[in-house]
Design an enzyme around this catalytic site. Structure first.
Site, PDB file in Angstrom:
ATOM      1  N   GLY A  94      53.315  69.040  26.154  1.00  0.00           N
ATOM      2  CA  GLY A  94      54.021  69.877  27.110  1.00  0.00           C
ATOM      3  C   GLY A  94      55.406  69.326  27.425  1.00  0.00           C
ATOM      4  O   GLY A  94      55.721  68.160  27.153  1.00  0.00           O
ATOM      5  N   CYS A  95      56.247  70.165  28.015  1.00  0.00           N
ATOM      6  CA  CYS A  95      57.633  69.767  28.287  1.00  0.00           C
ATOM      7  C   CYS A  95      57.704  68.643  29.322  1.00  0.00           C
ATOM      8  O   CYS A  95      58.387  67.637  29.117  1.00  0.00           O
ATOM      9  CB  CYS A  95      58.453  70.972  28.720  1.00  0.00           C
ATOM     10  N   TYR A  96      56.997  68.808  30.449  1.00  0.00           N
ATOM     11  CA  TYR A  96      56.982  67.739  31.447  1.00  0.00           C
ATOM     12  C   TYR A  96      56.383  66.465  30.862  1.00  0.00           C
ATOM     13  O   TYR A  96      56.863  65.353  31.126  1.00  0.00           O
ATOM     14  CB  TYR A  96      56.145  68.159  32.663  1.00  0.00           C
TER      15      TYR A  96
ATOM     16  N   ALA B 112      58.925  64.546  28.507  1.00  0.00           N
ATOM     17  CA  ALA B 112      59.959  63.805  29.234  1.00  0.00           C
ATOM     18  C   ALA B 112      59.367  62.619  29.983  1.00  0.00           C
ATOM     19  O   ALA B 112      59.946  61.524  30.009  1.00  0.00           O
ATOM     20  CB  ALA B 112      60.681  64.736  30.198  1.00  0.00           C
TER      21      ALA B 112
END
Length: 345
Positions: free
Chosen positions: A149-151, A154
């Site tokens: 996932g994006c979160y 990062a």
């Protein structure tokens, strides 16, 4: 030249896959699929594509696993949670290459999936058939690739050196993550409605975000002593980007210089992760439109608190870009193929 199919073409991630694959030297899109606008030409739905002849022949089709496996070498699932779980079974049975941008196969424990996604794990026996692949650290070992996932991307890139080298007090980690509105998907909700999102910041899913378990699972794989993390997410009024601020106390005997050295040792040979020097901190404009992750570091000697600031583009590094990076690894292409992009200035 590998032939590519995309399921979920009309969503933000599906369109970003199309944009990035347009310039890929070793891959071409042969078919696109959706759950709406069936039979509509892609150029009619998105007139911005009219000047590109390669898309004139693409019409949005109804899903067919048999057609995809007969005409393509790999398929991307750019679909909301819950769709790939049902549609992917034929591909898994045939050991056909898939890169899944949804969360359906990120968690291997059915009870964990059901707790965090609030959905029944309908194919519990298949969860282990997928590889969770953080592209800058891992390589696929199975044909089904579960894209982080994006979160999670990062956050994990923020924390990797700290956990791998045991540099922090593992019970002190606090993560404040903020996302642009495209991270919420294309479906309109109250929180993404213009009048609610513009000139506003909203914290959501406090202690309940579905990316928490995938982050924790990866941290445990790096450090068996990993503890639960405090993780919060907020929507900010920008189109795209993830901005993560991470705070932690250093472990006994560890200096800030040790931390800086560890980040450079971890990332200096990774093209898509850039560690900033001399106390510089990144902002979203440095990565929007690219597959890069920028990381900046700071240390407060009065509070003994380390700050790590990390930025990515949620639609590229957090979704389509990392998916293509994983495809490149799977096919042994140049990692940068289709992804050597200049930020949108």
């Amino acid at each position: 030249m590998k032939k590519i199919a995309i399921i979920g073409i009309s969503g933000y991630s599906g369109l970003e896959l199309l944009r990035l694959l347009h310039s890929h030297p070793d891959a071409e899109i042969v078919n696109v699929y959706g759950t709406s606008n069936i039979g509509v030409k892609l150029t009619d739905l998105f007139p911005k594509l009219l000047n590109f002849p390669k898309y004139a022949a693409l019409t949005i089709k109804t899903f067919s696993s048999n057609e995809i496996m007969a005409t393509a070498d790999l398929v991307f699932f750019a679909t909301p949670a819950g769709i790939a779980a049902d549609l992917a079974t034929d591909f898994i049975a045939a050991d056909f290459p898939v890169v899944d941008l949804s969360g359906d196969f990120r968690l291997k424990i059915p009870a964990q999936y059901e707790k965090w996604y609030k959905k029944t794990a309908v194919h519990k026996n298949l969860l282990s058939k997928a590889d969770y692949v953080l592209a800058d650290f891992d390589r696929p070992t199975q044909a089904y690739i579960s894209n982080p996932g994006c979160y999670a991307t990062a956050t994990l890139l923020s924390l990797a050196p700290l956990y791998q080298a045991n540099l922090i007090q593992l019970d002190s980690v606090i993560i404040d993550a903020k996302s642009g509105l495209s991270g919420a998907g294309k479906k309109l909700t109250d929180s993404s409605h213009y009048v609610n999102a513009n000139e506003n910041v909203r914290l959501y899913k406090l202690n309940q975000h579905q990316h928490i378990p995938e982050i924790y699972n990866k941290l445990v794989s790096w450090n068996v002593n990993a503890k639960p993390i405090q993780f919060s997410t907020s929507l900010i009024p920008v189109n795209r980007g993830i901005f993560v601020s991470t705070y932690a106390k250093l472990a006994e005997g560890i200096t800030f210089s040790d931390v800086v050295a560890a980040y450079h040792q971890t990332y200096d040979d990774k093209y898509f992760v850039r560690v900033l020097n001399d106390g510089l901190l990144p902002d979203l404009h440095s990565v929007v439109g690219t597959n890069f992750t920028d990381i900046g570091l700071g240390y407060n000697e009065l509070t003994h608190t380390l700050t790590v600031v990390t930025v990515i583009d949620n639609l590229v590094k957090g979704a389509a870009g990392q998916a293509i990076q994983n495809m490149n690894h799977f096919f042994d292409f140049d990692e940068k193929a289709g992804l050597d992009l200049v930020p949108i200035l």
